[in-house]
Structure formats: C-alpha cells, structure tokens
Design a protein around this motif. Structure first.
Motif, PDB file in Angstrom:
ATOM      1  N   TRP A   6     -43.863   0.900  38.349  1.00  0.00           N
ATOM      2  CA  TRP A   6     -42.776   1.884  38.228  1.00  0.00           C
ATOM      3  C   TRP A   6     -42.182   1.818  36.822  1.00  0.00           C
ATOM      4  O   TRP A   6     -41.674   0.768  36.418  1.00  0.00           O
ATOM      5  N   ASN A   7     -42.261   2.938  36.118  1.00  0.00           N
ATOM      6  CA  ASN A   7     -41.540   3.078  34.847  1.00  0.00           C
ATOM      7  C   ASN A   7     -40.116   3.504  35.204  1.00  0.00           C
ATOM      8  O   ASN A   7     -39.898   4.630  35.665  1.00  0.00           O
ATOM      9  N   VAL A   8     -39.157   2.606  35.006  1.00  0.00           N
ATOM     10  CA  VAL A   8     -37.791   2.835  35.493  1.00  0.00           C
ATOM     11  C   VAL A   8     -36.879   3.487  34.440  1.00  0.00           C
ATOM     12  O   VAL A   8     -35.753   3.861  34.759  1.00  0.00           O
ATOM     13  N   ASN A   9     -37.347   3.619  33.194  1.00  0.00           N
ATOM     14  CA  ASN A   9     -36.529   4.213  32.131  1.00  0.00           C
ATOM     15  C   ASN A   9     -35.142   3.565  32.069  1.00  0.00           C
ATOM     16  O   ASN A   9     -34.139   4.228  32.323  1.00  0.00           O
ATOM     17  N   SER A  10     -35.118   2.298  31.742  1.00  0.00           N
ATOM     18  CA  SER A  10     -33.927   1.429  31.615  1.00  0.00           C
ATOM     19  C   SER A  10     -33.590   0.740  32.941  1.00  0.00           C
ATOM     20  O   SER A  10     -33.149   1.395  33.887  1.00  0.00           O
ATOM     21  N   HIS A  17     -31.492   1.520  42.121  1.00  0.00           N
ATOM     22  CA  HIS A  17     -32.676   2.229  42.630  1.00  0.00           C
ATOM     23  C   HIS A  17     -33.782   1.233  42.996  1.00  0.00           C
ATOM     24  O   HIS A  17     -34.430   1.358  44.032  1.00  0.00           O
ATOM     25  N   VAL A  18     -34.003   0.271  42.089  1.00  0.00           N
ATOM     26  CA  VAL A  18     -35.064  -0.711  42.317  1.00  0.00           C
ATOM     27  C   VAL A  18     -34.755  -1.544  43.554  1.00  0.00           C
ATOM     28  O   VAL A  18     -35.632  -1.789  44.394  1.00  0.00           O
ATOM     29  N   ARG A  19     -33.506  -1.946  43.703  1.00  0.00           N
ATOM     30  CA  ARG A  19     -33.110  -2.742  44.879  1.00  0.00           C
ATOM     31  C   ARG A  19     -33.333  -1.969  46.176  1.00  0.00           C
ATOM     32  O   ARG A  19     -33.850  -2.512  47.151  1.00  0.00           O
ATOM     33  N   ARG A  20     -32.961  -0.701  46.181  1.00  0.00           N
ATOM     34  CA  ARG A  20     -33.164   0.127  47.383  1.00  0.00           C
ATOM     35  C   ARG A  20     -34.652   0.271  47.698  1.00  0.00           C
ATOM     36  O   ARG A  20     -35.066   0.214  48.857  1.00  0.00           O
ATOM     37  N   LEU A  29     -45.648  -7.404  44.941  1.00  0.00           N
ATOM     38  CA  LEU A  29     -45.552  -7.495  43.480  1.00  0.00           C
ATOM     39  C   LEU A  29     -45.249  -6.111  42.912  1.00  0.00           C
ATOM     40  O   LEU A  29     -45.950  -5.147  43.228  1.00  0.00           O
ATOM     41  N   LEU A  30     -44.231  -6.012  42.086  1.00  0.00           N
ATOM     42  CA  LEU A  30     -43.859  -4.736  41.450  1.00  0.00           C
ATOM     43  C   LEU A  30     -43.785  -4.926  39.938  1.00  0.00           C
ATOM     44  O   LEU A  30     -42.970  -5.712  39.449  1.00  0.00           O
ATOM     45  N   MET A  31     -44.661  -4.200  39.222  1.00  0.00           N
ATOM     46  CA  MET A  31     -44.630  -4.213  37.757  1.00  0.00           C
ATOM     47  C   MET A  31     -43.738  -3.068  37.272  1.00  0.00           C
ATOM     48  O   MET A  31     -43.911  -1.917  37.699  1.00  0.00           O
ATOM     49  N   LEU A  32     -42.828  -3.368  36.374  1.00  0.00           N
ATOM     50  CA  LEU A  32     -41.900  -2.376  35.823  1.00  0.00           C
ATOM     51  C   LEU A  32     -42.219  -2.109  34.358  1.00  0.00           C
ATOM     52  O   LEU A  32     -42.674  -2.998  33.645  1.00  0.00           O
ATOM     53  N   GLN A  33     -41.949  -0.867  33.921  1.00  0.00           N
ATOM     54  CA  GLN A  33     -42.077  -0.519  32.494  1.00  0.00           C
ATOM     55  C   GLN A  33     -40.799   0.148  32.003  1.00  0.00           C
ATOM     56  O   GLN A  33     -40.022   0.665  32.804  1.00  0.00           O
ATOM     57  N   GLU A  34     -40.676   0.167  30.676  1.00  0.00           N
ATOM     58  CA  GLU A  34     -39.487   0.710  29.991  1.00  0.00           C
ATOM     59  C   GLU A  34     -38.206   0.101  30.555  1.00  0.00           C
ATOM     60  O   GLU A  34     -37.276   0.825  30.923  1.00  0.00           O
ATOM     61  N   ILE A  35     -38.159  -1.215  30.590  1.00  0.00           N
ATOM     62  CA  ILE A  35     -36.919  -1.883  31.018  1.00  0.00           C
ATOM     63  C   ILE A  35     -35.832  -1.704  29.954  1.00  0.00           C
ATOM     64  O   ILE A  35     -34.650  -1.799  30.264  1.00  0.00           O
ATOM     65  N   LYS A  36     -36.231  -1.465  28.719  1.00  0.00           N
ATOM     66  CA  LYS A  36     -35.295  -1.153  27.620  1.00  0.00           C
ATOM     67  C   LYS A  36     -34.183  -2.186  27.460  1.00  0.00           C
ATOM     68  O   LYS A  36     -33.013  -1.810  27.265  1.00  0.00           O
ATOM     69  N   CYS A  37     -34.534  -3.442  27.593  1.00  0.00           N
ATOM     70  CA  CYS A  37     -33.552  -4.509  27.321  1.00  0.00           C
ATOM     71  C   CYS A  37     -34.286  -5.744  26.821  1.00  0.00           C
ATOM     72  O   CYS A  37     -35.504  -5.862  26.985  1.00  0.00           O
ATOM     73  N   GLU A  38     -33.522  -6.644  26.231  1.00  0.00           N
ATOM     74  CA  GLU A  38     -34.103  -7.894  25.775  1.00  0.00           C
ATOM     75  C   GLU A  38     -34.364  -8.804  26.971  1.00  0.00           C
ATOM     76  O   GLU A  38     -33.692  -8.724  28.004  1.00  0.00           O
ATOM     77  N   SER A 244     -35.151   7.842  37.599  1.00  0.00           N
ATOM     78  CA  SER A 244     -36.069   7.734  36.473  1.00  0.00           C
ATOM     79  C   SER A 244     -36.888   9.019  36.410  1.00  0.00           C
ATOM     80  O   SER A 244     -36.998   9.745  37.405  1.00  0.00           O
ATOM     81  N   ASP A 245     -37.489   9.313  35.257  1.00  0.00           N
ATOM     82  CA  ASP A 245     -38.384  10.474  35.190  1.00  0.00           C
ATOM     83  C   ASP A 245     -39.782  10.146  35.759  1.00  0.00           C
ATOM     84  O   ASP A 245     -40.578  11.065  35.973  1.00  0.00           O
ATOM     85  N   HIS A 246     -40.048   8.861  36.035  1.00  0.00           N
ATOM     86  CA  HIS A 246     -41.284   8.445  36.714  1.00  0.00           C
ATOM     87  C   HIS A 246     -40.954   7.989  38.137  1.00  0.00           C
ATOM     88  O   HIS A 246     -39.844   7.518  38.410  1.00  0.00           O
TER      89      HIS A 246
END
Length: 254
Positions: A6-10, A17-20, A29-38, A244-246
């Motif tokens: 899931w690309n979560v866009n931040s 959303h992710v928790r729900r 196992l869930l791989m995330l993209q565009e976490i946009k944080c350090e 997210s847009d994805h």
DNA sequence: ATGCCGGGTCCTACCCGA
C-alpha cells in the motif's frame, strides 16, 4: 498467508487508515510506500499487534514493513545501487519461509532525461536482484508501487499522456523482462482481463469517473506462484475520508 | 495534459507525485 502492499502517501496522514485496514483485513505482512518521514519518527503499531521496520528519509519516498509474524531484515537498500544513492525505496526481509521485497520504484517523470535514466537503471538493478534470487531457487515476492502500467489495459483511456514515464516503452520492456525471467504478475494471473486500478489521481474527478491506473503490483517467484490463491486491489479504501491516492493490493498464498 | 489535489518543507511559495 496474506501479504499486501500500500502506497499510503504519508504515514502521518494515513495512520488511522492503516490501523483500520489492519483490523479489517488482518494481513500477516504489509509493505508500505511513500511514508514521507524519517526512519526515527515512523509511528508504532505494536498496540494493534504489528511490528514495524521503516526505511525513511525527510519529505519524500520511504518504505516500511508492518508484520504480525517474526521477520528478519536482510537488505535496506537495493543491492548494486551506488553507495551514494540515499533514496529510501527498498526493504527486503525473510518471514514465513519466504523472501519479501517491498519497493517504491522511481516515478521517472521529474528531472528530465536524468530522471527517466535513474528509473531505468533502478529497474536494471531490480532485475539483477531477481536473477540472483531465482538462481538460488528462493521463494520470493516483489511487491509495491512499481510506477509502471504494464499494458494499455492497465490505465483508463486518456489518463496519461503517451510520453509519460509510467507507460514509456523502455519502462514497459523492463517490466516484461521481470516476467520473462519467470516472475508471475499475481493480479493478472488470476484476473487476465478487467480494470483493476490501484491508483486514482486526486484531480479532475479521476475517482468518481473511475479514471485510474494499475501501477501497484505483486510479482511472485515460480514456487510462490503455485501457491497463489487470491490477488486484488482493495478499491473501497479509495472511497474513505482523506484517502491515499493508491489502494492496498492484497495477495493470499496457500 | 497539466498542476485542477494533496503531500512535503529552508513557513509559504515551491517541489514532487503519476
């Protein structure tokens, strides 16, 4: 077993959303993209039963894993990339007897010719990584935001200009090479036809008009492909408040 | 077919996404 991307866009904008979604779907196992944080400020999910591993950077990109099963991190960057490349786009782990690779493949539309060249070089390195794992006959999956519409059936008519980096012939050729190496596109293996969009632009009424793209994928090694039971994008997440847009793509393996 | 949206950051105009 259930694996997802899931690309979560931040992650800071999409934590609830992710928790729900974890609560509703219960992926292993869930791989995330565009976490946009350090890396250091990636939020915890232990209270809902998931351990997190993040590969972050300031402002852009960033990938992470949420897992409710034990895992071991094997790579935090794509093997073979120059050492000075600091873009957070790759995470590889071992879990449940398989190798799981989460990727955020470069978009290729910004930065002119150099931007597209970076995308193509990244895809060449990814193919080399896949070849190494295939040679060892390893069970593995590469999942994430590939930023590739593999064919014209993978985007709504007119959704992108013909020269966009998501449909560029050289980009599509490299995606096909991954398939020809022996990897299986999980969603298309089970659903050879159909508009299975994973992304809808925030603009121009793309969601209400269903003008989407299929750019988030799961590629399976031969022995994992034999275990494929289900594979679909989860459209309903695009209709959530502040989405997210994805949307997530969920894969089930026997 | 761009920057209409929505995220980020050298805090606020500008970069990036797809």
């Amino acid at each position: 077993m259930k694996i997802a991307t899931w690309n979560v866009n931040s992650i800071r904008q999409r934590d609830a959303h992710v928790r729900r979604w974890l609560d509703r779907v219960q992926p292993d196992l869930l791989m995330l993209q565009e976490i946009k944080c350090e890396t250091a400020v990636f939020p915890g999910f232990l209270d809902v039963g998931y351990r997190a591993e993040a590969v972050g950077q300031k402002a852009y990109n960033g990938v992470a894993l949420l897992s409710r099963v034990p895992f071991e991190v094997t790579h935090r960057a794509l093997p073979g990339l120059p050492a000075e490349d600091a873009q957070a786009r790759y995470l590889e782990v071992r879990a449940l007897g398989i190798t799981l690779i989460g990727i955020y493949l470069p978009n290729g539309n910004s930065g002119g010719a150099a931007g597209l060249a970076y995308k193509l070089a990244w895809m060449d390195r990814l193919a080399a990584r896949a070849a190494a794992l295939l040679e060892r006959d390893e069970a593995f999956a590469i999942i994430g935001d590939f930023n590739v519409c593999p064919t014209d059936a993978d985007l709504a008519a007119g959704a992108l200009p013909a020269d966009d980096a998501l449909v560029h012939p050289a980009v599509r050729a490299r995606f096909r090479l991954l398939l020809w190496q022996g990897l299986t596109d999980a969603v298309r293996a089970l659903h050879p036809v159909g508009q299975l969009w994973t992304f809808w632009d925030y603009q121009a009424g793309a969601w209400p008009r269903d003008q989407g793209l299929r750019i988030d994928h799961a590629l399976l090694s031969p022995t994992l492909a034999e275990r494929l039971a289900a594979a679909l994008p989860d459209r309903r997440e695009r209709g959530a408040e502040q989405p997210s847009d994805h949307v997530p793509v969920l894969i089930e393996l026997r």
